[in-house]
Scaffold this active site. Structure first.
Site, mmCIF file in Angstrom:
data_model
loop_
_atom_site.group_PDB
_atom_site.id
_atom_site.type_symbol
_atom_site.label_atom_id
_atom_site.label_comp_id
_atom_site.label_asym_id
_atom_site.label_seq_id
_atom_site.Cartn_x
_atom_site.Cartn_y
_atom_site.Cartn_z
ATOM 1 N N GLY A 308 0.804 -1.212 0.000
ATOM 2 C CA GLY A 308 0.000 0.000 0.000
ATOM 3 C C GLY A 308 0.842 1.270 0.000
ATOM 4 O O GLY A 308 1.918 1.296 0.603
ATOM 5 N N GLY A 310 0.325 1.396 -3.366
ATOM 6 C CA GLY A 310 0.323 0.739 -4.654
ATOM 7 C C GLY A 310 1.225 1.306 -5.726
ATOM 8 O O GLY A 310 1.307 0.740 -6.815
ATOM 9 N N GLY A 311 1.906 2.410 -5.469
ATOM 10 C CA GLY A 311 2.746 3.008 -6.501
ATOM 11 C C GLY A 311 3.874 2.088 -6.943
ATOM 12 O O GLY A 311 4.102 1.892 -8.147
ATOM 13 N N LYS A 312 4.608 1.524 -5.990
ATOM 14 C CA LYS A 312 5.704 0.620 -6.344
ATOM 15 C C LYS A 312 5.158 -0.671 -6.945
ATOM 16 O O LYS A 312 5.757 -1.243 -7.860
ATOM 17 C CB LYS A 312 6.567 0.339 -5.118
ATOM 18 C CG LYS A 312 7.311 1.563 -4.586
ATOM 19 C CD LYS A 312 8.194 1.195 -3.409
ATOM 20 C CE LYS A 312 8.917 2.423 -2.854
ATOM 21 N NZ LYS A 312 7.983 3.368 -2.197
ATOM 22 N N GLU A 331 -0.742 -6.440 1.320
ATOM 23 C CA GLU A 331 -0.955 -5.244 2.143
ATOM 24 C C GLU A 331 -1.756 -5.642 3.385
ATOM 25 O O GLU A 331 -2.760 -6.346 3.292
ATOM 26 C CB GLU A 331 -1.694 -4.170 1.352
ATOM 27 C CG GLU A 331 -2.160 -2.973 2.159
ATOM 28 C CD GLU A 331 -1.063 -2.325 2.990
ATOM 29 O OE1 GLU A 331 -1.309 -2.045 4.176
ATOM 30 O OE2 GLU A 331 0.044 -2.106 2.452
ATOM 31 N N ASP A 359 -0.947 -10.027 7.035
ATOM 32 C CA ASP A 359 0.322 -9.667 7.660
ATOM 33 C C ASP A 359 1.467 -10.223 6.824
ATOM 34 O O ASP A 359 1.577 -11.442 6.635
ATOM 35 C CB ASP A 359 0.368 -10.233 9.079
ATOM 36 C CG ASP A 359 1.499 -9.656 9.907
ATOM 37 O OD1 ASP A 359 2.554 -9.311 9.328
ATOM 38 O OD2 ASP A 359 1.339 -9.540 11.139
ATOM 39 N N ASP A 377 9.089 -2.601 1.288
ATOM 40 C CA ASP A 377 8.986 -1.142 1.490
ATOM 41 C C ASP A 377 8.418 -0.961 2.889
ATOM 42 O O ASP A 377 7.222 -0.784 3.084
ATOM 43 C CB ASP A 377 8.078 -0.542 0.420
ATOM 44 C CG ASP A 377 7.981 0.971 0.524
ATOM 45 O OD1 ASP A 377 8.816 1.578 1.215
ATOM 46 O OD2 ASP A 377 7.055 1.541 -0.084
ATOM 47 N N CYS A 430 11.433 4.965 3.498
ATOM 48 C CA CYS A 430 11.394 6.397 3.215
ATOM 49 C C CYS A 430 11.845 7.138 4.474
ATOM 50 O O CYS A 430 11.167 8.028 4.977
ATOM 51 C CB CYS A 430 9.998 6.828 2.789
ATOM 52 S SG CYS A 430 9.994 8.514 2.130
#
Length: 504
Positions: A308, A310-312, A331, A359, A377, A430
């Site tokens: 989530g 969802g961009g990657k 997700e 999970d 991520d 990030c």
């Protein structure tokens, strides 16, 4: 943020302000001279929603502007006023504290937000002093009453008597140490400033860059689009955009386009239909790097462990389609899983095996050695994306690191269990915080002997646009010298971290 400002009654007041309800005070008609303009009111309501409901400004402001039909220059003004005030809140609070006769914690949150908005207009925007003061007083009168409006008038006039440069010099002079001075003038919590300084040094950069990094966090980021390979070509995306929308090639990623101006990305047809999307260029680079990392054996099944929103996943799926590979997107949160499904809507049928809701830590047990490439991520503090989510810096605390780093270790361990021998795992955050990046990877690798670091720097450079030279700092000679760290002040991206691991 103090407990007093976060008590239930404070939350109720904040929610009421965001709905447009007002605290009424007895005033003569002449005292309620007029309401302020819609742009300032919108910025105020965003701040109250952010404070009262723990919302994110980037999710609150766009629908509010559409609902109130605020567009063009007014929308741009409201956006800069809201985001700029949130970014520079720490600086403005330090200045306001020197202009108010009582501790800021004793002010009503509604009044404090009005003062912050006024301070940003005076010290951070090109708004004439008389307009900044009079309009902010009108906002106070309209939203919190005549009595507070008089105080707002006096405080803002005191703020305006000193220039920004002189205020900053005073804050530096009164700070107990250099890090606190940087934190106060650069509008970051002290613990975040210290952590960023350590992260710079730990990634082969000079700690003297900290001020530049804080400044970059306080600048408005440009919107970057991703043209998903096989679904959209960057040139075609640009050519298909409306005549008044200007798109420029990205600086680093061959998939990237930069949206000039304040255009809504949804106005670009390729974004509207899912062939392209909004995605930071650093996020694109780490995803491209996973797809380019060398592995041994088959390359048919990929996994996005924390997918989530969802961009990657969408970029990975587009790349997988070009190699006859498939993708599983996992997700944990159902509402974010629905966002993943939407992001994948343009991907050809059969490429996405499924969007799993569950999970991610369970997948290593449920599907051991089942994947060739795995992206982790990991949930993190988000200290690398403070340009986009400025309120995060005021919400996070050092205590968050313990909970998150435990989860990060568990997710990375599950990813290494889910990838087959010879396959590759990308560990991405990030956040540049060493406790969420190198220390997590080092700790996981100490506990197992079936994985090795790859040179993420070399792989990252291999996916750049031709001729681009990516400054990743001086390797420190240790294992961390193989990892890659991007920076807002150096690369113009979010501060994305990348470690690549190959399972033995």
């Amino acid at each position: 943020m103090s407990d007093e400002r976060r008590d239930p009654r404070g939350r109720q007041r904040g929610a009421a302000r965001s709905r447009g309800e007002r605290h009424r005070t007895a005033q003569a008609p002449g005292q309620r001279r007029r309401r302020t303009d819609p742009a300032r009111t919108a910025a105020y309501d965003v701040l109250r929603e952010v404070d009262g409901s723990d919302a994110y400004a980037n999710l609150v402001l766009p629908p509010l502007l559409r609902e109130r039909r605020i567009a063009g220059r007014d929308a741009a003004f409201a956006t800069e006023l809201a985001y700029g005030t949130l970014r520079l809140r720490g600086r403005y609070d330090a200045i306001l504290a020197r202009c108010v006769t009582r501790p800021l914690e004793q002010l009503d949150p509604e009044v404090l937000d009005v003062l912050r908005l006024g301070a940003h207009q005076l010290l951070g925007m090109r708004v004439p002093s008389h307009a900044a003061v009079s309009e902010t007083v009108a906002l106070a009168r309209d939203r919190v009453g005549a009595g507070p409006a008089q105080m707002v008038n006096a405080v803002l006039r005191a703020v305006d008597r000193t220039s920004l440069d002189d205020w900053l010099e005073r804050l530096r002079a009164e700070a107990p140490d250099a890090v606190t001075a940087l934190a106060t003038t650069g509008s970051h919590p002290v613990w975040v400033t210290r952590a960023l300084r350590e992260a710079l040094a730990g990634n082969g950069r000079s700690p003297e860059e900290t001020a530049d990094l804080l400044d970059a966090d306080n600048a408005s980021p440009r919107v970057t689009l991703v043209a998903r390979p096989g679904l959209a070509d960057p040139d075609d995306v640009a050519a298909g955009a409306p005549a008044d929308v200007r798109l420029e090639p990205g600086r680093w990623a061959p998939t990237a386009l930069v949206l000039a101006g304040g255009t809504d990305p949804a106005a670009v047809p390729a974004v509207a239909d899912g062939r392209a999307g909004v995605q930071d260029e650093g996020s694109q680079l780490v995803t491209l790097a996973l797809a380019a990392a060398p592995l041994d054996g088959t390359d048919a099944r990929w996994l996005d462990l924390c997918a989530g929103p969802g961009g990657k996943s969408a970029l990975l799926a587009a790349l997988a389609a070009g190699r006859d590979a498939t993708l599983v997107a996992n997700e944990a949160q159902p509402h974010r899983a629905r966002l993943v499904e939407r992001a994948l809507r343009a991907v050809p049928e059969g490429v996405v095996e499924r969007v799993r809701t569950g999970d991610g830590r369970d997948l290593g047990v449920e599907e051991p050695g089942a994947y060739d490439r795995v992206l982790v991520d990991a949930p993190c503090t988000g200290l690398g994306a403070l340009r986009r989510r400025p309120e995060s810096r005021w919400r996070r605390t050092p205590a968050d690191l313990g909970v998150l780093s435990t989860l990060q270790r568990e997710l990375l361990g599950a990813a290494l269990d889910a990838v087959r021998p010879g396959g590759v795992v990308a560990y991405v955050t990030c956040s540049p915080h060493l406790a969420e990046t190198r220390l997590v990877v080092d700790d996981v690798l100490r506990r197992r002997d079936d994985a090795e670091r790859l040179d993420a720097r070399e792989v990252l450079r291999a996916v750049l646009v031709p001729g681009a030279a990516l400054d990743l700092g001086a390797p420190d000679g240790g294992a961390g010298g193989l990892d890659a760290q991007l920076w807002p002040h150096v690369h113009g991206t979010d501060a994305m971290h990348l470690t690549l691991l190959r399972r033995r």
